[in-house]
Design a protein around this motif. Structure first.
Motif, PDB file in Angstrom:
ATOM      1  N   VAL A 124     104.159  54.662   8.543  1.00 18.34           N
ATOM      2  CA  VAL A 124     103.430  53.404   8.344  1.00 18.34           C
ATOM      3  C   VAL A 124     104.177  52.188   8.878  1.00 18.34           C
ATOM      4  O   VAL A 124     103.615  51.097   8.946  1.00 18.34           O
ATOM      5  CB  VAL A 124     103.115  53.177   6.844  1.00 18.34           C
ATOM      6  N   LYS A 125     105.431  52.345   9.270  1.00 17.75           N
ATOM      7  CA  LYS A 125     106.204  51.205   9.763  1.00 17.75           C
ATOM      8  C   LYS A 125     107.295  51.696  10.700  1.00 17.75           C
ATOM      9  O   LYS A 125     107.717  52.854  10.606  1.00 17.75           O
ATOM     10  CB  LYS A 125     106.829  50.432   8.589  1.00 17.75           C
ATOM     11  N   PRO A 126     107.777  50.851  11.608  1.00 22.08           N
ATOM     12  CA  PRO A 126     108.908  51.256  12.450  1.00 22.08           C
ATOM     13  C   PRO A 126     110.188  51.358  11.619  1.00 22.08           C
ATOM     14  O   PRO A 126     110.341  50.669  10.603  1.00 22.08           O
ATOM     15  CB  PRO A 126     109.003  50.142  13.492  1.00 22.08           C
ATOM     16  N   LYS A 127     111.086  52.213  12.052  1.00 23.47           N
ATOM     17  CA  LYS A 127     112.293  52.491  11.278  1.00 23.47           C
ATOM     18  C   LYS A 127     113.075  51.233  10.889  1.00 23.47           C
ATOM     19  O   LYS A 127     113.537  51.117   9.748  1.00 23.47           O
ATOM     20  CB  LYS A 127     113.182  53.445  12.078  1.00 23.47           C
ATOM     21  N   PRO A 128     113.272  50.264  11.802  1.00 20.48           N
ATOM     22  CA  PRO A 128     114.034  49.070  11.412  1.00 20.48           C
ATOM     23  C   PRO A 128     113.391  48.229  10.319  1.00 20.48           C
ATOM     24  O   PRO A 128     114.037  47.344   9.770  1.00 20.48           O
ATOM     25  CB  PRO A 128     114.129  48.274  12.727  1.00 20.48           C
ATOM     26  N   MET A 129     112.116  48.514  10.002  1.00 15.02           N
ATOM     27  CA  MET A 129     111.428  47.767   8.952  1.00 15.02           C
ATOM     28  C   MET A 129     111.481  48.467   7.595  1.00 15.02           C
ATOM     29  O   MET A 129     110.930  47.959   6.616  1.00 15.02           O
ATOM     30  CB  MET A 129     109.975  47.507   9.358  1.00 15.02           C
ATOM     31  N   VAL A 130     112.145  49.630   7.525  1.00 17.30           N
ATOM     32  CA  VAL A 130     112.374  50.270   6.236  1.00 17.30           C
ATOM     33  C   VAL A 130     113.252  49.346   5.400  1.00 17.30           C
ATOM     34  O   VAL A 130     114.264  48.826   5.890  1.00 17.30           O
ATOM     35  CB  VAL A 130     113.034  51.645   6.412  1.00 17.30           C
ATOM     36  N   GLU A 131     112.895  49.131   4.159  1.00 19.48           N
ATOM     37  CA  GLU A 131     113.557  48.097   3.357  1.00 19.48           C
ATOM     38  C   GLU A 131     114.733  48.625   2.543  1.00 19.48           C
ATOM     39  O   GLU A 131     114.686  49.720   1.985  1.00 19.48           O
ATOM     40  CB  GLU A 131     112.548  47.440   2.413  1.00 19.48           C
ATOM     41  N   ILE A 132     115.775  47.816   2.509  1.00 19.62           N
ATOM     42  CA  ILE A 132     116.928  48.002   1.633  1.00 19.62           C
ATOM     43  C   ILE A 132     117.039  46.724   0.802  1.00 19.62           C
ATOM     44  O   ILE A 132     117.182  45.636   1.352  1.00 19.62           O
ATOM     45  CB  ILE A 132     118.234  48.225   2.430  1.00 19.62           C
ATOM     46  N   GLY A 133     116.940  46.847  -0.495  1.00 15.04           N
ATOM     47  CA  GLY A 133     117.004  45.666  -1.344  1.00 15.04           C
ATOM     48  C   GLY A 133     115.877  44.683  -1.095  1.00 15.04           C
ATOM     49  O   GLY A 133     116.050  43.465  -1.242  1.00 15.04           O
ATOM     50  N   GLY A 134     114.702  45.200  -0.715  1.00 23.90           N
ATOM     51  CA  GLY A 134     113.551  44.332  -0.493  1.00 23.90           C
ATOM     52  C   GLY A 134     113.528  43.633   0.848  1.00 23.90           C
ATOM     53  O   GLY A 134     112.625  42.831   1.104  1.00 23.90           O
ATOM     54  N   LYS A 135     114.496  43.928   1.722  1.00 21.81           N
ATOM     55  CA  LYS A 135     114.550  43.336   3.055  1.00 21.81           C
ATOM     56  C   LYS A 135     114.645  44.436   4.103  1.00 21.81           C
ATOM     57  O   LYS A 135     115.326  45.444   3.887  1.00 21.81           O
ATOM     58  CB  LYS A 135     115.768  42.411   3.191  1.00 21.81           C
ATOM     59  N   PRO A 136     113.994  44.266   5.257  1.00 25.52           N
ATOM     60  CA  PRO A 136     114.062  45.290   6.297  1.00 25.52           C
ATOM     61  C   PRO A 136     115.496  45.516   6.780  1.00 25.52           C
ATOM     62  O   PRO A 136     116.307  44.585   6.808  1.00 25.52           O
ATOM     63  CB  PRO A 136     113.200  44.710   7.421  1.00 25.52           C
TER      64      PRO A 136
END
Length: 256
Positions: free
Chosen positions: A20-32
């Protein structure tokens, strides 16, 4: 100096998130993850970014186009649609979003980025890894070596291919990191514009022939970073990074 980030890959090993999203947009702590990487560079004064888009690049475009609205308090006039933004003291970054092709390989993306940047030294990294490398020291090291490229060598888990050194230069690449020193390509490159001559086209893998040729011609230096580095290849990696962030133990958080 511009910072280029490769953000166009499919991220198939993290399919739980990347459908559903590109890998760099996977979130850590609510931020990509992309935001975390950019914060690392910005902490050292490098605030102009060139992001190579591919798979689901429209999601990254949407994030930055609406960044001002997403990260600030707003007042919206529903009658006329006027939006007033509060707290305007946000990140003073410039972000260039380049469409570099859906199927373009890493080398092709690097070449397209370099041609956009022009005749100047630039930084390059991947959109799926963080570390606490000192970017200024990395740049100073690159300039002292006088080579076309510098790669940050790191010590990771043993599933990656390894780098073999000749002093401060890369001699060649080993298949098994258990052999020798066990260093690998951790990204966080510094590159001269002439590296485009080593990339044939869109189908070229940056980590293949271009880096091998640079090493063979003694034009690839290695900055050894023995501290924290972590890529985000699997859901286990995401959970590990999330736990570090949630417990206040994120070594890559070098910004205030």
């Amino acid at each position: 100096m511009k910072v280029a980030i490769l953000a166009g890959g499919l991220g198939t090993r993290l399919s739980e998130e990347t459908t559903v999203k590109p890998k760099p947009m996977v979130e850590i702590g609510g931020k990509p993850m992309l935001w975390h990487i950019m914060q690392i560079y910005a902490a050292y004064g490098f605030k102009e970014f060139v992001i190579a888009l591919g798979y689901k690049g429209e999601i990254i475009k949407d994030y930055f186009v609406n960044y001002h609205y997403r990260s600030r308090s707003l007042t919206v006039g529903l009658r006329d649609g006027e939006v007033a933004i509060h707290q305007r003291d946000g990140e003073d970054w410039i972000v260039h979003l380049l469409d570099t092709g859906l199927d373009t390989n890493t080398g092709g993306r690097v070449k397209r980025i370099a041609q956009f940047i022009g005749d100047e030294t630039f930084m390059l990294t991947y959109g799926d890894g963080v570390c606490n490398v000192n970017i200024v020291r990395l740049l100073d090291f690159h300039r002292a070596q006088g080579k076309l490229a510098t790669v940050t060598a790191v010590r990771p888990p043993a599933r990656f291919g390894g780098i073999v050194f000749d002093g401060n230069l890369v001699s060649h690449f080993a298949e098994k990191p258990q052999v020798g020193e066990g260093w690998i390509n951790g990204g966080f490159f510094v590159l001269e514009p002439r590296i485009v001559d080593y990339i044939a086209g869109d189908a070229t893998l940056w980590e293949g022939e271009p880096m091998e040729r640079l090493a063979a011609e003694r034009q690839l230096a290695a900055y050894r970073h023995a501290e924290f580095w972590q890529c985000m290849d699997t859901l286990r990696d995401v959970r590990h990074l999330e736990n570090l962030w949630a417990t206040g133990q994120a070594p890559w958080k070098v910004w205030r």
